[in-house]
Motif scaffolding. Structure first.
Motif, PDB file in Angstrom:
ATOM      1  N   TYR A 198      46.661  -2.550  17.336  1.00  0.00           N
ATOM      2  CA  TYR A 198      45.887  -1.406  17.822  1.00  0.00           C
ATOM      3  C   TYR A 198      45.293  -0.607  16.671  1.00  0.00           C
ATOM      4  O   TYR A 198      44.267   0.038  16.822  1.00  0.00           O
ATOM      5  N   ARG A 199      45.948  -0.663  15.491  1.00  0.00           N
ATOM      6  CA  ARG A 199      45.440   0.144  14.403  1.00  0.00           C
ATOM      7  C   ARG A 199      44.102  -0.365  13.864  1.00  0.00           C
ATOM      8  O   ARG A 199      43.368   0.374  13.211  1.00  0.00           O
ATOM      9  N   ASP A 200      43.801  -1.629  14.156  1.00  0.00           N
ATOM     10  CA  ASP A 200      42.534  -2.192  13.694  1.00  0.00           C
ATOM     11  C   ASP A 200      41.313  -1.484  14.267  1.00  0.00           C
ATOM     12  O   ASP A 200      40.205  -1.632  13.768  1.00  0.00           O
ATOM     13  N   SER A 201      41.537  -0.741  15.345  1.00  0.00           N
ATOM     14  CA  SER A 201      40.386  -0.042  15.931  1.00  0.00           C
ATOM     15  C   SER A 201      39.945   1.141  15.091  1.00  0.00           C
ATOM     16  O   SER A 201      38.879   1.698  15.297  1.00  0.00           O
ATOM     17  N   PHE A 202      40.784   1.540  14.149  1.00  0.00           N
ATOM     18  CA  PHE A 202      40.460   2.724  13.362  1.00  0.00           C
ATOM     19  C   PHE A 202      40.104   2.356  11.935  1.00  0.00           C
ATOM     20  O   PHE A 202      40.576   1.355  11.401  1.00  0.00           O
ATOM     21  N   HIS A 203      39.291   3.190  11.322  1.00  0.00           N
ATOM     22  CA  HIS A 203      38.811   2.886   9.990  1.00  0.00           C
ATOM     23  C   HIS A 203      38.873   4.120   9.112  1.00  0.00           C
ATOM     24  O   HIS A 203      38.982   5.237   9.602  1.00  0.00           O
ATOM     25  N   GLY A 204      38.783   3.870   7.821  1.00  0.00           N
ATOM     26  CA  GLY A 204      38.669   4.964   6.857  1.00  0.00           C
ATOM     27  C   GLY A 204      39.733   6.026   7.034  1.00  0.00           C
ATOM     28  O   GLY A 204      40.927   5.742   7.140  1.00  0.00           O
ATOM     29  N   GLN A 205      39.272   7.285   7.085  1.00  0.00           N
ATOM     30  CA  GLN A 205      40.168   8.424   7.173  1.00  0.00           C
ATOM     31  C   GLN A 205      41.113   8.293   8.360  1.00  0.00           C
ATOM     32  O   GLN A 205      42.306   8.551   8.256  1.00  0.00           O
ATOM     33  N   GLU A 206      40.553   7.884   9.493  1.00  0.00           N
ATOM     34  CA  GLU A 206      41.359   7.805  10.704  1.00  0.00           C
ATOM     35  C   GLU A 206      42.514   6.834  10.538  1.00  0.00           C
ATOM     36  O   GLU A 206      43.649   7.111  10.927  1.00  0.00           O
ATOM     37  N   SER A 207      42.206   5.704   9.968  1.00  0.00           N
ATOM     38  CA  SER A 207      43.235   4.694   9.785  1.00  0.00           C
ATOM     39  C   SER A 207      44.343   5.227   8.881  1.00  0.00           C
ATOM     40  O   SER A 207      45.532   5.007   9.131  1.00  0.00           O
ATOM     41  N   GLU A 208      43.942   5.955   7.856  1.00  0.00           N
ATOM     42  CA  GLU A 208      44.941   6.504   6.947  1.00  0.00           C
ATOM     43  C   GLU A 208      45.818   7.564   7.616  1.00  0.00           C
ATOM     44  O   GLU A 208      47.028   7.597   7.419  1.00  0.00           O
ATOM     45  N   THR A 209      45.162   8.439   8.353  1.00  0.00           N
ATOM     46  CA  THR A 209      45.917   9.454   9.085  1.00  0.00           C
ATOM     47  C   THR A 209      46.993   8.793   9.928  1.00  0.00           C
ATOM     48  O   THR A 209      48.148   9.222   9.979  1.00  0.00           O
ATOM     49  N   LEU A 210      46.589   7.753  10.593  1.00  0.00           N
ATOM     50  CA  LEU A 210      47.498   7.048  11.477  1.00  0.00           C
ATOM     51  C   LEU A 210      48.639   6.437  10.684  1.00  0.00           C
ATOM     52  O   LEU A 210      49.817   6.573  11.035  1.00  0.00           O
ATOM     53  N   LEU A 211      48.264   5.769   9.619  1.00  0.00           N
ATOM     54  CA  LEU A 211      49.259   5.102   8.798  1.00  0.00           C
ATOM     55  C   LEU A 211      50.254   6.106   8.229  1.00  0.00           C
ATOM     56  O   LEU A 211      51.462   5.899   8.273  1.00  0.00           O
ATOM     57  N   SER A 212      49.726   7.224   7.721  1.00  0.00           N
ATOM     58  CA  SER A 212      50.629   8.183   7.096  1.00  0.00           C
ATOM     59  C   SER A 212      51.534   8.820   8.151  1.00  0.00           C
ATOM     60  O   SER A 212      52.685   9.130   7.896  1.00  0.00           O
TER      61      SER A 212
END
Lengths: 407, 407, 407, 407
Positions: free
Chosen positions: C179-193
């Motif tokens: 599901y995380r593949d749907s997000f990129h850049g800043q968003e992906s990082e926010t999610l990851l962190s």
């Protein structure tokens, strides 16, 4: 300050028929006005019966558990409302049976009553919030006294499902036994006989089959629609093929192929019969056509209320599913999943009933799969195809204000 | 697929006391398991009584009107829930009476049950939406048959109001008659005797008066608070007076004067007695102090659940008012305002009952008027003022898991 | 008559700190009072931003479709509320992290905020009813313009799930992609962190592990409970074996064996580790013990608010599931099931997410499986085991009324 | 698992018009499909604006108060929904203005949109439950920072009231100032200009005046009704006079006299004008006749949807009143009644707005006052009076599927 909405207002003057009540008044001279003649609130509602029906098993067995009262009242409230849903359901089925809703004058009544059923179901879904104020621990304290009383024994809910059209052979069996085995004697017969009657699903199906405009030698909706869609898809394909090769083009072509498959299947009567036999469709092929027609032409005055009816039927389906789902959640909370004990747990069983198989009007939901651009919908020339209201043809001797339920 | 939430699960094994049920099992050998021993769903809920209590007056008089069934079922559902609210209310009053909630172990129970009452009231407010699917015209068709049954005759709602603490002398009279005149015989007595018992308001008042920290020779909350507030206001005044003259300054001074008036009145016991005598306050002066104290120190472990209780009591008040208001709306919709006919209409009467006079815990709402900056609240040194839980002092012979309702 | 609840009341007098506002007032002399100094309603709420954010794609492309506005507003309302849920969630996690909720003074705050989240989720579940006023046909008219915007891209909802503790590896993959593949850049990082931070589940777990009474060299709840249950089951077995042979006896023995299995498994730490590794349990063994202890002793003053917290956490889980389920229903209604097109449909995917695997606090639900008669619960002697509130030990230098969020 | 209902489904194939989107696809080759071409979720909803608009004044002033965030988000959610209600309201007013709803094909749209507004208002009433999780104490902590922002400044709510038809001169003045004084510049003009446009009330009035069947030289509903009622009342009187003298008889005669007064007033045009001038009626005399006619003949196919419209309009009125009432309750809870401070408090002001004066469609509620037995309603011979749908007469050149909003 009053425990009751809007009862009240004094004796009504306008009595169309000479009433007993008047004579009674005579015999009550001198009595306080509030109870003069007629009937009083508590008697009218038979509160002596309703409010004396809360007997706690725990108390009977010498160990009164406070929360059992909530348990009883909640279930009684459910049963009261189930009874009223059956009342509305039977009246709607009656309107369909007696009039074939040929008389469009009944449509407002039909839609209003189906709508009322949805409002009741909404309340019943909310009602779980009250039951959920009881914790698992509170329930545990009196659970033993209920044995073996079981929710699977709510005759009215089964009747309700049967009358709407939950398919008998699609039901999930519980512990490998048919659900009807839980009932005996009179109850079992009531259930069996209700299964002989026309279900709401069947009556709606027959009504949809009569949708004006389906006649092959008339407007021929289905034939025209098929032609338009085939033409439309062909043009789309043509357009796509002219695109330069690219991943995007391939995606679009793949999508188009899928769409073409969907519509090829839609216009294939044998495919429909096959899905019917598997229980994946419930409406006849012709009824499905009627439903799609009502969707496409819902703004025509003739189809406005029928469209509302289709929407309300979907709502009932959805709310019954939500009711079941909330039920499952409450059960999970109260008794856990019992994973590991072996044997199918009540929770696991209930979980399985929240499935699309239990949807009665699933075909109406799936119509969304068959939508097409408005430009592809066959044009309607209302000068030629009037889809008249039958009501406008009834003869003048019709007594338009007879009591609604005497017809 | 089941009409009942989570009844079920087979016979419970753990029986703390040798039960009759076992012997019964013996006598039921060979019977289908579902009804083996014990009790079945329909019998348990006494559905024969509950579901046979819907007799339409219109049908009795030979003119069956479909919607009368809804009217009856709705009112019966209201009465069922009123009965349960009374069940909870009586149990809460009992917990207060028997234990003076000296035993804080009961506080969770008290708060949970008051919370449950609010959940039921929410449902009852929602329930009007079902009744409102009946139009004025539908109601008109059977209204005459109900006469003179009147909602003013719901004994249970009046009991409920009385037990919570709606002041008898503050009630709006209907057609210049006392509301109790609508009841007779047994009902009238039930009502009268309930009015002799301690109301929830009175019990809460007594409990609030015992709030630890009010003791003048102890923490002396009230004295400290008065001193802090007077000091605070003086400093505010001082600060304002140093401002340059301006419209703003005048406004601020005017506001400050109003605030000073509010607090001067708060700390004047005679003023409180005066408001009490007019019905504008309902709690004793000391109870008011306790309530304010709980508000200010709500985060102390000792006061967390008491604070939740005060909040829940306000919720009940508010929901009863909303219930009455929704009732008024429904009546307006059903019978109109009858403006112009002369005589006080049912609608106009009901309208008047949605007033602050009918609020029982209005004093708790008005506490918002007496809030002050946190810096003004007397500091608490928990080393000195522990406000201990009584529960922690109970002796070890206390049987902590006796059946809750046997105490 | 006002669009806003209870803003208002004029300038507050009590300013604990000398405020800028006063000086501003000076500069505003002569201006209409309503806008004198301070901030006005529209600016405060930044309505210029919020109310200018509704741009219809259909209108942009020259074919304004009325209902797209509803679609946008509904989703924006969801996102607004998601933001607030995150606000509450972060504050609760902070309270746990900074104070280890060692300071019981925070418990009311924690419970109130979790409760608030449940109230918001209830609203969000209701909100589907508004969206469902849009029919499949209405949606079809602008659906093409949204492509490929997809609900799977709501960053906030994913954050919310992650922060509560939906297990990353338990998520159902969509079209075989994480599901995380749907997000990129800043968003992906926010999610990851956010996935690196302690989840609510983990923080609750740590808190439960500290439940007073679990100490083996102290009250030793778990050891005592195991002994009591083993003794209890043995006595039950003994009792049953003395019964005369019958079908009933066999049933009871079978039930007893199942129960024995359940408890044998409960007291087997390895079994717990095994279930943990499969994702069928989420709480550590010790946390599970704490949760069960809180359940059994919930009426002790020390455990009343903790018990409320456990209940509120289950509520969140349940409401998230209900939200997902209502979402599924809406999707089914809007786009059909697409059965027959091949490829996993959005509907089928969503359907799969309404599973027990997505429950975060499933262990709390399953506690219901481990209830035993009150007589089996180890007796508590409060004179010996006091489970004191830490709050009562804090030193007097503690500034009890510092601003709550500065800690 | 998705934060968004049913966005999704990949690029739609059927594009009626050559779209830009296709070309964009070309330029995006090789990019991850999820963001290929078109627009992504967050951009579509402009979340950068919506989710950055929560600025806490308390935080700005260095004293962050947690609950201010809830306050802001709640109000923003209200404003979002107000915007959508205005969207629906304007579209309905447009349909009335452009088509005079001469084209009954629009009736479904009108009813559906009015119904949608009621669904939103229901949500907004529920939404107070979220705000009420904030206690008076929590609010007190940041109340000072809001000054002088005031709820009386919600432009949209005032617009909404104005557009529906809340009478300007019937509004309760606040602190002796006209409500419009709270707005300035652009806002004030927007408000003023909206007051020049036709209100929903006026448009409905015009539509009602065109009800087929009112024509004096046609069916002449009003004339026939008056004759029937006069005859009916005369017969009732005759019947009563033959009764033996008794208290009951006197009561019935008194009631009959009141009824006669009511109907005499109903058929007196001057009386109607008088009530209009006092603001006690809002609809013209002819519109009132149309409304009563629709009520009596609501089962005629021609009147079914119009009847639904009248019902939905009453629902809006009722829900706005409930919204105001819930608002009042919340205010009472948050700031108390400020009794004793002198000066009209915000609470007292709001209380006064929950009055029948603020009802826009009160006339529709009061129709209940004028119901008569079905036998008194003039018979309809549908062979003679057909009340045709205009839609059935439109010429075939009418493009029945043009985009709805281009008309």
């Amino acid at each position: 300050m009053s425990g009751c909405p809007f009862l009240g207002r004094k004796r009504q003057l306008f009595t169309s028929k000479p009433s007993q009540a008047e004579e009674e008044d005579e015999s009550q001279k001198g009595i306080n006005k509030a109870t003069k003649g007629g009937i009083v609130y508590g008697e009218y509602l038979q509160l002596d019966k309703v409010l004396s029906a809360q007997v706690l098993q725990s108390q009977q067995k010498g160990n009164k558990i406070h929360d059992e009262h909530l348990f009883i009242v909640t279930h009684q409230a459910y049963e009261l409302w189930f009874k009223h849903i059956l009342w509305e359901l039977d009246s709607v089925r009656d309107l369909f049976i007696k009039n074939h809703v040929r008389d469009e004058r009944n449509m407002l009544k039909v839609v209003s009553r189906i709508h009322r059923i949805t409002m009741i179901f909404k309340l019943l879904v909310e009602q779980f919030a009250v039951l959920e104020t009881m914790t698992a621990l509170d329930f545990f304290d009196f659970r033993e006294y209920l044995s073996p009383a079981s929710g699977f024994q709510s005759l009215q809910f089964h009747l309700l499902e049967a009358k709407i059209g939950v398919a008998d052979h699609l039901r999930v069996p519980y512990n490998r036994r048919h659900y009807r085995d839980s009932f005996h004697g009179q109850e079992s017969e009531t259930l069996l006989s209700s299964e002989q009657e026309a279900t709401l699903l069947q009556l709606v199906e027959q009504w949809l089959e009569r949708t004006p405009g389906l006649e092959k030698d008339g407007f021929n909706f289905w034939g025209k629609l098929q032609a338009n869609i085939e033409e439309g898809l062909k043009m789309e394909k043509h357009k796509l093929e002219k695109m330069e090769d690219s991943e995007a083009k391939e995606d679009l072509l793949a999508d188009l192929n899928k769409q073409t498959e969907v519509f090829t299947a839609l216009f294939d009567p044998e495919r429909h019969e096959h899905l019917l036999s598997k229980g994946e469709r419930r409406l006849s092929y012709k009824a499905l056509q009627g439903a799609l027609m009502i969707n496409f032409y819902r703004e025509e005055p003739r189809f406005q209320v029928p469209f509302q009816l289709l929407t309300a039927l979907m709502e009932i389906d959805m709310l019954m599913t939500k009711w079941r789902y909330n039920h499952v959640c409450t059960v999970h909370r109260m008794i856990g999943s019992k994973a590991g004990t072996g044997g199918s747990s009540g929770y696991q069983y209930l979980r399985s009933t929240v499935s699309d198989r239990c949807k009665v009007f699933g075909d109406l939901f799936n119509l969304a799969t068959f939508l097409v651009p408005r430009a592809w919908v066959p044009k309607l020339n209302p000068n030629i195809h009037k889809f008249p209201y039958m009501a406008e043809c009834y003869d003048s001797s019709y007594n338009s204000y007879s009591s609604e339920d005497s017809d």
